[in-house]
Design an enzyme around this catalytic site. Sequence first.
Site, mmCIF file in Angstrom:
data_model
loop_
_atom_site.group_PDB
_atom_site.id
_atom_site.type_symbol
_atom_site.label_atom_id
_atom_site.label_comp_id
_atom_site.label_asym_id
_atom_site.label_seq_id
_atom_site.Cartn_x
_atom_site.Cartn_y
_atom_site.Cartn_z
ATOM 1 N N CYS A 61 0.631 -1.297 -0.267
ATOM 2 C CA CYS A 61 0.426 0.087 -0.003
ATOM 3 C C CYS A 61 1.028 1.194 0.530
ATOM 4 O O CYS A 61 0.345 2.038 0.046
ATOM 5 C CB CYS A 61 -0.793 0.287 1.599
ATOM 6 S SG CYS A 61 0.005 -0.057 2.562
ATOM 7 N N CYS A 130 -2.893 -0.834 8.612
ATOM 8 C CA CYS A 130 -1.828 0.194 9.612
ATOM 9 C C CYS A 130 -2.072 -0.496 11.486
ATOM 10 O O CYS A 130 -0.575 0.250 11.779
ATOM 11 C CB CYS A 130 -3.042 1.459 9.391
ATOM 12 S SG CYS A 130 -3.846 1.579 7.666
#
Length: 163
Positions: A61, A130
């Site tokens: 990402c 994350c």
Amino acid sequence: MMMLRQTTRKACLGLRASPLGLGRRLYHENVIDHFENPRNVGSFNRNDPDVGTGLVGAPSCGDLMSLQIKVDDSGQIIDTRFKTFGCGSAIASSSVASEWIKGKTIEESLTIKNAEIAKHLRLPPVKLHCSMLAEDAIKSAVRDYKEKRAKANAAAEEETVEA
């Protein structure tokens, strides 16, 4: 110019996927708060023997996270700093992690798990990586600090033997 800044900010948070507002993704207020007002942003001198640096990334990402801890002689984390290149969820996860480890011992900081960060921020499943990066950054910073300490202790012992 102000409209462009607001649109960019909303796009980073995933609040508007298109100009028509289709495909909206709403984030919890904790994510928005830590994205708009991140805590402990910055860096320490990496060569400081009391500083551990963790640098982690997710190539899939493009998120990159640097987390630093400053540790006192008793092993307590007295200050933290982070820099994150990535989405709003990555920045929020870094900010939360930097707050939560401050004041803990290095061993206590290792008990913080990505699931706790994700739960606090109420991250959607697509953004769980994350919080995983934040946990990995904590582990990496502690590992770096311990390696520096081990080298410093070995050098001190060597000097004592030579004297």
